[in-house]
Motif scaffolding. Structure first.
Motif, short mmCIF file in Angstrom:
data_model
loop_
_atom_site.label_atom_id
_atom_site.label_comp_id
_atom_site.label_asym_id
_atom_site.label_seq_id
_atom_site.Cartn_x
_atom_site.Cartn_y
_atom_site.Cartn_z
N THR A 61 11.26 11.34 86.82
CA THR A 61 12.05 10.11 86.93
C THR A 61 13.47 10.34 86.44
O THR A 61 13.73 11.20 85.61
CB THR A 61 11.41 8.97 86.11
N THR B 124 14.46 0.59 96.32
CA THR B 124 15.58 1.52 96.41
C THR B 124 15.98 1.74 97.86
O THR B 124 17.15 1.65 98.23
CB THR B 124 15.23 2.86 95.74
N GLU C 28 10.01 1.72 93.57
CA GLU C 28 9.86 2.97 94.31
C GLU C 28 8.42 3.18 94.75
O GLU C 28 7.99 4.31 94.99
CB GLU C 28 10.34 4.14 93.45
N GLY D 13 9.07 6.39 96.69
CA GLY D 13 8.97 7.47 95.71
C GLY D 13 8.07 8.62 96.12
O GLY D 13 7.37 8.58 97.12
N TRP E 1 12.40 13.36 95.03
CA TRP E 1 11.24 12.88 94.28
C TRP E 1 11.27 11.36 94.18
O TRP E 1 10.25 10.70 94.38
CB TRP E 1 11.21 13.52 92.89
N PHE E 2 12.43 10.81 93.88
CA PHE E 2 12.62 9.35 93.92
C PHE E 2 13.88 9.07 94.72
O PHE E 2 14.87 9.82 94.65
CB PHE E 2 12.73 8.77 92.51
N LEU F 291 11.27 1.41 86.53
CA LEU F 291 11.01 1.94 87.87
C LEU F 291 9.52 1.82 88.13
O LEU F 291 8.69 2.31 87.34
CB LEU F 291 11.47 3.39 87.96
N PHE G 243 6.12 2.55 90.53
CA PHE G 243 5.64 3.57 91.46
C PHE G 243 4.16 3.34 91.74
O PHE G 243 3.46 2.64 91.02
CB PHE G 243 5.86 4.98 90.90
#
Length: 451
Positions: A105, A219, A252, A256, A263-264, A276, A278
């Motif tokens: 992250t 995002t 994400e 993500g 990766w993100f 964040l 996920f």
């Protein structure tokens, strides 16, 4: 694995499903679920021996493909050693999963609160933000999906919210940037970014910044259109949040773990949120898992003050074992790099060529293995091929397109007037080209509805 036909077994599976399974987001009498016999890599197949290239990654979550042997082996090994333990214990695979996620992250998001899925992650992120700030309101965009639990469905901007929205959840919606259908009459990305940020800043002024706990954004917006933010937008939202003491949450869940070729997705713009969320790609959905990555300042809020939230299966050991195996396999096999390369060299160029050939394609957008093809009646007017939230006969063009894909061996992701190209991050160049060729053929069906 080569699929073999067993229609009798398929009929039994279908009959049991119809008798006992209540499906989400559906009028139960109007659906006809496909009975699936197996899956491997980028494909799955039914009991009649028909194989489908999975351009949906199921629900955009099998980032590492179906039945990845290293992840399957890790789940089997963990099941033989320890299957479950309450969240209050320290467990090796739980700690390792948290360490690996925190390592990936951005910024100082070093604490991980585990949930069972993305909606619960959003639910808890919002709770953390409200408790951290002592404020009630949360802002989210109209074109968004954040989950189907109580807070998450109210945060959602798409029509799935309508049936549950009582206007009492402390949520205020605003317009995010979307140049192709700009709500700000912008003609360039720079204008769209500037005007979208001004709109958000004005909204905050009229809502009262002292009442706003958080702004939550996908995002890269997923189900609502795969909307890639213009350069500077996320940094602008970060600045607005810092100015008013608002918690910045990036969702994400879909974007993500490699989906966008990073990766993100936040990595593309160098922006660090306060929280964040996920799920999905963290272990490709092999065992339900989600979570919230938490910044130091928000974690500090709960250093001596108990956090009032928890889940029986938070950090379930089988799920965490699959996450550890998934992240390690993605690193070893350069899966994120593959997603970036396939998007840049294959999917993006091929979709742009397809757009030139088909009068029904108004726009293509995306990055990595996260793309949308927007279908229109007229390229000049940009009128959508089907009305917003169309159903029944109004949605016939998109239903015919999806059926044409499936007849040719492609399983598409279709939403409103769009088809999304969201295969596994492990897809090969030849598989991507195979799917795009089928997509190209199937679009001749929708061309018939265009000017």
């Amino acid at each position: 694995m080569t699929p073999h036909a067993d229609p009798e077994a398929g009929a039994a599976v279908k009959a049991a499903d119809r008798a006992h399974v209540f499906h989400s987001w559906s009028a139960q009498a109007a659906i006809d679920p496909l009975a699936v016999a197996g899956a491997e890599g980028s494909y799955f197949w039914d009991y009649d021996g028909h194989r489908y290239l999975d351009f949906s990654s199921q629900l955009v979550n099998t980032n590492i493909g179906h039945q990845h042997p290293k992840v399957v082996a890790a789940i089997q090994e963990q099941a033989g050693r320890l299957t479950t333990l309450a969240p209050g214990f320290a467990v090796d695979v739980r700690s390792e999963a948290a360490r690996l996620i925190a390592e990936l992250t951005p910024g100082d998001l070093n604490k991980i609160f585990f949930t069972n899925a993305g909606a619960e992650a959003v639910e808890n992120a919002v709770r953390m933000a409200r408790l951290h700030t002592g404020r009630p309101k949360v802002l989210s965009t109209y074109r968004s999906y954040h989950g189907a639990t109580a807070a998450a469905i109210n945060l959602t901007g798409d029509p799935r919210r309508w049936a549950s929205d009582t206007a009492t959840a402390g949520v205020v919606h605003f317009w995010g940037p979307f140049l192709y259908r700009s709500p700000f009459h912008a003609t360039t990305e720079e204008e769209e970014c500037e005007r979208a940020l001004k709109h958000l800043d004005d909204l905050i002024a009229f809502e009262g910044p002292q009442s706003i706990a958080a702004i939550i954004l996908e995002t890269v917006v997923g189900t609502a259109g795969i909307l890639v933010p213009p350069p500077g937008y996320l940094a602008g939202v970060r600045e607005i949040c810092d100015r008013y003491g608002i918690v910045f949450i990036l969702d994400e869940v879909m974007a993500g773990f490699g989906r966008t070729g990073a990766w993100f997705a936040a990595d593309h713009w160098g922006v660090t949120p306060d929280l964040l969320t996920f799920a999905k790609g963290v272990n490709s959905g092999y065992v339900p898992l989600g979570g919230v990555a938490i910044s130091e300042k928000i974690a500090e809020t709960f250093a001596t003050r108990p956090y009032p939230g928890g889940l029986t299966y938070s950090g379930h050991v089988l799920a965490c074992a699959s996450a550890v195996a998934t992240i390690n396999a993605m690193r070893e096999e350069k899966v994120v790099e593959n997603a970036a390369e396939i998007g840049e060299k294959v999917i993006g160029p091929e979709l742009r060529d397809i757009a030139e050939r088909h009068p029904c394609v108004g726009d293509v957008r995306g990055r990595g293995v996260f793309w949308a093809v927007e279908l229109v009646k007229d390229k000049a007017t940009r009128e959508p091929l089907v009305p917003y939230n169309a159903a029944g006969a109004d949605n016939a063009p998109m239903a015919e397109f999806a059926a044409a894909c499936k007849r040719r061996g492609l399983w598409p992701f279709v939403n409103m007037n769009r088809t999304h190209v969201v295969p596994a991050c492990t897809i090969t160049e030849s598989e991507a080209k195979e799917g795009l060729a089928i997509l190209d053929e199937a679009l001749t069906v929708t061309d018939a509805y265009c000017a």
